[in-house]
Design a protein around this motif. Sequence first.
Motif, mmCIF file in Angstrom:
data_model
loop_
_atom_site.group_PDB
_atom_site.id
_atom_site.type_symbol
_atom_site.label_atom_id
_atom_site.label_comp_id
_atom_site.label_asym_id
_atom_site.label_seq_id
_atom_site.Cartn_x
_atom_site.Cartn_y
_atom_site.Cartn_z
ATOM 1 N N GLU A 54 17.550 -27.844 83.937
ATOM 2 C CA GLU A 54 17.867 -28.738 85.058
ATOM 3 C C GLU A 54 17.067 -30.033 84.910
ATOM 4 N N ARG A 55 15.884 -29.905 84.345
ATOM 5 C CA ARG A 55 14.998 -31.048 84.124
ATOM 6 C C ARG A 55 15.480 -31.878 82.935
ATOM 7 N N GLY A 56 16.396 -31.341 82.139
ATOM 8 C CA GLY A 56 16.926 -32.106 81.017
ATOM 9 C C GLY A 56 16.534 -31.592 79.650
ATOM 10 N N MET A 57 15.878 -30.423 79.569
ATOM 11 C CA MET A 57 15.499 -29.881 78.262
ATOM 12 C C MET A 57 16.740 -29.644 77.401
ATOM 13 N N LYS A 58 16.633 -30.014 76.145
ATOM 14 C CA LYS A 58 17.726 -29.776 75.202
ATOM 15 C C LYS A 58 17.498 -28.439 74.509
ATOM 16 N N VAL A 59 18.610 -27.817 74.097
ATOM 17 C CA VAL A 59 18.517 -26.502 73.484
ATOM 18 C C VAL A 59 19.336 -26.483 72.201
ATOM 19 N N VAL A 60 18.765 -25.892 71.170
ATOM 20 C CA VAL A 60 19.500 -25.590 69.945
ATOM 21 C C VAL A 60 19.426 -24.078 69.777
ATOM 22 N N SER A 61 20.559 -23.440 69.608
ATOM 23 C CA SER A 61 20.579 -21.988 69.449
ATOM 24 C C SER A 61 20.971 -21.631 68.021
ATOM 25 N N ILE A 62 20.088 -20.912 67.338
ATOM 26 C CA ILE A 62 20.340 -20.471 65.957
ATOM 27 C C ILE A 62 20.570 -18.966 66.015
ATOM 28 N N ASP A 63 21.827 -18.535 65.831
ATOM 29 C CA ASP A 63 22.141 -17.123 66.073
ATOM 30 C C ASP A 63 23.519 -16.835 65.504
ATOM 31 N N PRO A 64 23.685 -15.735 64.747
ATOM 32 C CA PRO A 64 25.022 -15.412 64.236
ATOM 33 C C PRO A 64 26.015 -15.151 65.373
ATOM 34 N N ARG A 65 25.498 -14.945 66.557
ATOM 35 C CA ARG A 65 26.295 -14.528 67.701
ATOM 36 C C ARG A 65 26.074 -15.482 68.864
ATOM 37 N N ARG A 66 27.141 -15.748 69.596
ATOM 38 C CA ARG A 66 27.105 -16.759 70.651
ATOM 39 C C ARG A 66 26.535 -16.257 71.973
ATOM 40 N N HIS A 67 26.835 -14.978 72.278
ATOM 41 C CA HIS A 67 26.600 -14.499 73.640
ATOM 42 C C HIS A 67 25.145 -14.602 74.070
ATOM 43 N N GLY A 68 24.241 -14.489 73.130
ATOM 44 C CA GLY A 68 22.818 -14.513 73.479
ATOM 45 C C GLY A 68 22.420 -15.757 74.268
ATOM 46 N N ILE A 69 22.982 -16.888 73.913
ATOM 47 C CA ILE A 69 22.633 -18.133 74.602
ATOM 48 C C ILE A 69 23.635 -18.449 75.706
ATOM 49 N N GLY A 70 24.807 -17.799 75.668
ATOM 50 C CA GLY A 70 25.818 -18.060 76.687
ATOM 51 C C GLY A 70 26.236 -19.516 76.680
ATOM 52 N N PRO A 71 26.398 -20.112 77.851
ATOM 53 C CA PRO A 71 26.795 -21.523 77.914
ATOM 54 C C PRO A 71 25.623 -22.480 77.768
ATOM 55 N N HIS A 72 24.406 -21.943 77.691
ATOM 56 C CA HIS A 72 23.214 -22.752 77.926
ATOM 57 C C HIS A 72 22.634 -23.412 76.687
ATOM 58 N N THR A 73 23.483 -24.022 75.881
ATOM 59 C CA THR A 73 22.947 -24.690 74.704
ATOM 60 C C THR A 73 23.705 -25.981 74.441
ATOM 61 N N ASP A 74 23.037 -26.903 73.791
ATOM 62 C CA ASP A 74 23.693 -28.133 73.372
ATOM 63 C C ASP A 74 24.307 -27.978 71.996
ATOM 64 N N THR A 75 23.696 -27.131 71.187
ATOM 65 C CA THR A 75 24.185 -26.911 69.826
ATOM 66 C C THR A 75 24.092 -25.429 69.504
ATOM 67 N N TRP A 76 25.151 -24.882 68.927
ATOM 68 C CA TRP A 76 25.093 -23.496 68.431
ATOM 69 C C TRP A 76 25.189 -23.546 66.914
ATOM 70 N N ILE A 77 24.172 -23.017 66.248
ATOM 71 C CA ILE A 77 24.162 -22.954 64.790
ATOM 72 C C ILE A 77 24.361 -21.497 64.395
ATOM 73 N N PRO A 78 25.590 -21.109 64.022
ATOM 74 C CA PRO A 78 25.850 -19.696 63.704
ATOM 75 C C PRO A 78 25.407 -19.344 62.294
ATOM 76 N N ILE A 79 24.134 -19.105 62.146
ATOM 77 C CA ILE A 79 23.521 -18.903 60.831
ATOM 78 C C ILE A 79 23.929 -17.573 60.213
ATOM 79 N N ARG A 80 23.974 -17.509 58.912
ATOM 80 C CA ARG A 80 24.239 -16.249 58.219
ATOM 81 C C ARG A 80 23.078 -15.299 58.486
ATOM 82 N N PRO A 81 23.358 -14.032 58.822
ATOM 83 C CA PRO A 81 22.254 -13.091 59.054
ATOM 84 C C PRO A 81 21.352 -12.965 57.834
ATOM 85 N N GLY A 82 20.053 -12.876 58.060
ATOM 86 C CA GLY A 82 19.106 -12.642 56.969
ATOM 87 C C GLY A 82 18.716 -13.885 56.199
ATOM 88 N N SER A 83 19.185 -15.063 56.627
ATOM 89 C CA SER A 83 18.876 -16.273 55.867
ATOM 90 C C SER A 83 17.938 -17.206 56.619
#
Lengths: 248, 861
Positions: free
Chosen positions: B238-267
């Motif tokens: 709410e204060r304006g913090m930006k979020v980058v989510s690095i995760d093979p799966r989307r649900h963990g961050i839900g809608p709460h990210t500015d960028t989703w980086i769907p990284i290969r598992p184990g890399s």
Amino acid sequence: MPKYAMTIDLSRCMGCRACMVACKVENNTPEGQFWMYVFRLEEGEFPETRLTFLPRPCQHCDNAPCVKVCPVGARYKREDGLVLTDFQRCIGCRYCEVACPYGVNYFHWQSPKKGQYLKWGDDAEVRERAEREVPPWHNPDHDKRYGEERRLTAGAVHYKGVMGKCTFCVHRVEKGLEPACVANCPVRVFEFGDLEDPNSSVSHKLREATRFRLLEDVGTEPRVYYLNGQPPTGEHRQLDAVKGGKGE
Amino acid sequence: MGTISRRTFLKGTGAAAGTLAAEELLFGKGKSLLPVARGEAATPEPAESWAYSACWIGKQDCGLKARRFGDRVVKLEGNPAHPRNVGTLCPKGMAQISALYDPNRLRRPLIRTNEKGVPGEFREATWEEAIALVAEKIKAARAKDPKLVVWQKGRSKSSALYDTAFTAALGTEKLHHGAFCSDAGYRACEYTIGLNGVLNPDYRFCKLAIHWGYNLTAGGGNKLCWITFPRQFINARERGMKVVSIDPRRHGIGPHTDTWIPIRPGSDLALALALANEIVRLGTLDTEYLVKYTNAPFLVGEDGLFLRTGGKELVWDTATNSAKPFDAEGVSPALEGSYRVQGQNAKTAFELFKEHIREYTPEWAAGITDVPAEQIRELAKAIVDTAQIGSTIVVDGVEVAYRPVGIHTYHMAQQELGFQTVRAMLLVMMLVGAVGAAGGQLSDATWKIHANFEKFGTLKVSEPPYNIWLSNSKWFPINSNNTAVVSLVLQDPAKWGVEKLPEVMIVHMANPALAFGSQRDIVEGLKKIPFIVVIDPWLSKTADLLADVVLPASTLEKYEGPLAAGDIYTDAVALRLPLMKPLGESRSELEIYLDICEATGTLYGEKGYIDQINQALGLKDEFALPLDKKPTPEEIFDRWAKAQGLKEGLAFFEQNGVWVKGPVSPKKLYGWAAEPRFGGIRHRFYGESLLSAQRQMKAAGAEEWAWRDYTPFPTWRPPTMESSPREYDLYLISYKLIEFKQSRGHQLPLVAELAPKQHLWMNPRAAKERGLRAGDEVWVESHNAVTGETKRVRARVALTEGIRPDTVGLPHHFGGEARHPWAADDGPGAASLYYTGPGYIQMTADQSFHVKVRVYRAKEA
């Protein structure tokens, strides 16, 4: 006379469904009945996938279709805005269920003391511990009558053959408490209060956020306002749909 | 107006539900209709009251209050005064009310009558008989060696009374669940910056949060969990913090990210190294921090070890152009460069780092991680720009370095290269000075240096025989203590140099047979222990397969504590208080342990359980429990409360639920503001002792799989699972769901109903390629790339665009957690497909939750 409404801030929701469980314990709804329901919606194609979590209580519409179609006047709208069901008038014809575009109505196919998750009555020790109540967390508030009209309108454990839906926790509101979903949300997604009061939390939220109402076009005039999000479209797919019971 | 309604009339004639009601009315057996007619309640209501306690089901012990009518609890709500959950409860906390009444709970002790390793047949026993039997076995084992008694915890709701005092009184060996949780991350932080934690941002001031595999919407944060992190996070957003989510799966961050980086598992290690490469290339570094507070400027000789004089590491002093001890008066160390020192070509550790990461470019990483090089560059730049190196802010009157960028990672650490991956993440944050800064990188709730920091500075490999978790062995100089490794040892002790095998195991709030990666090994290994006691409110899968004795534990019907109740910024403590009488003859673990100690002669006197409790709780002088009188739980906690200065004692918690002590000083929270800074230690940029350990391991004859990752800088190699044959073309990942907690969730029907069955989550493209649709039953078959072993389970397909097409997900929490109607036939547990052993455990003995699988329709052979 307050004009009650609810705001739901979609930019805060985590989709945890704590509101669904809080509602269930507060209102003693049986298996498969979710007076509060949370949609976990997905749209887009990988990697442009987007998620929206959308809590959906009864919308307590100002132009409620369910009130219009009730043949016996069991479903009615109070002056303060709450749309309630008089369980003693309801004949279980389910017209409200057909008329409601939001799917918030549930028919009690069996006694609401059945389908309450575990066999509370079979075990003497449990029965005594629960003081013979089914479910054990039976809320005595539901045995009382509410409003100037003194009707039996709160909770789910009344009769087989009647309808049930979200009451905005009438039994709590009349005590000056917030509905159970509102009070319990871990990240304060909901606000509830008087639209006529410019200092109420709902008035504050409505001033500072973008808003929509569900199915605005059909003219139901909901009292539930969704903030900081977009209405769901046909492109949205539901994940984790809850069918009720132990099923798939 | 009150009313005989139409409905009441129908009831009276018996036409509708309730013949009983009709009988009551017609034959005068029941209540009169007159009160109904008058609109009154038929009978006087029991008095309404509220009672405080702490949630039992999860990790955070959130404060709750219970609404009661008489003795009957009708609702649990959050305690508004508790800093962690501020008047709210997550779905599990709300749902645990059913446990207070659950007829499927165990009421009396059970004694097994058939062999172990198969579903149990039990007879009920009295507490006297059960405790006597347990005591007899413990005494016999302790007479040979107390370490032949093993205490296995999953969660402990009172570490002072259980982990510390009880195990000390009996002298047991201790096992825990960290190797399946996030302990590789703990080891990395203990090693590098001396803190006992993994990584989380200071959400209060953070401007860029990098959620690296962090499952925000379901749990799994660093040390804290739901509800606290989501609250802090959403306020920061709410204060304006930006979020980058690095995760093979989307649900963990839900809608709460500015960028989703769907990284290969184990890399993830490759990505972290590439970020470091780019940040160094950009050239904006926190040189002051690196030079003054890390070993980055230390000179490294040709053998890879620091150059020393008189035991002190040397740096190159730019003022005098000579090598000097790092703490010499007025020294001005060079961060980079090669120098001739002590007849060698020496380089600073940072110089070596630049060489080490030279090949780890974003282009290189893109091929491995499946993250575009441009995106890696953007993230590195965002880290550098947000860090505002050199800036400070004032927090509660204290000036603190301000670097408002931080990583949140936790369970992601449990992958094959997890330890070095978290170390690499730390190095990235160290480059910009974000460790311990306001808005930046935190790890523990206070900046307290853990004993492991010094211990890890001189890693020693010792000679066999080893203990059952191979502590200080040639395979695991850093060792998180992994019960799956123990299960391998128990299946072949000679191979692992172990001679003393346990005779008794006590399982405390844990379900290893279901949850501890590689179910088959756990059951085969643990069933070799002659006598196993499981303490659980239900007949858990572990009790069912492995218990000789099951002791029924109560849930919210007990005293436990002291419970940490702070939220990082506010310090607080709470207790769990009983909300009702225990169901049946269930008891608290505390009372069970008091009885066991009494029966084994380890309760009274010096070093007995009472004495250990006094020490663990700091009870001295008039507050100390007398060593010759068996205390009740109330007495223990009343004394403890009074010893804290709360004159009312236990009554304070009965009235308030939580004791809020006040704000945490910035000097305690931020390493930059601590006195001395960072606790007075040098952060380990270069891991010299890891290199020394590797040499010792080689000399001791350890296999390559054990020593290959003991490198001073994190070094990329493809995970072992990548060598599985090509038909195993999908990565299997697992994760938590918000509805459940570990392996005790399905026993709560109100949440089990929200997620009753296991599903294999697939991307629709991957499903289509395999001719699969939503709802299809499939085999999921995993492959061990080292041994060639395969395992398979059946599951139903669910589709989501929120997962990589080369990845499938099987959530935790399923697999028949207990004999309970809501836990039966719920589908396979994820741990049924993972392996343990070389390639599937880490250099620190931590479990790896990665494996390659193939998925095919269940009708095929």
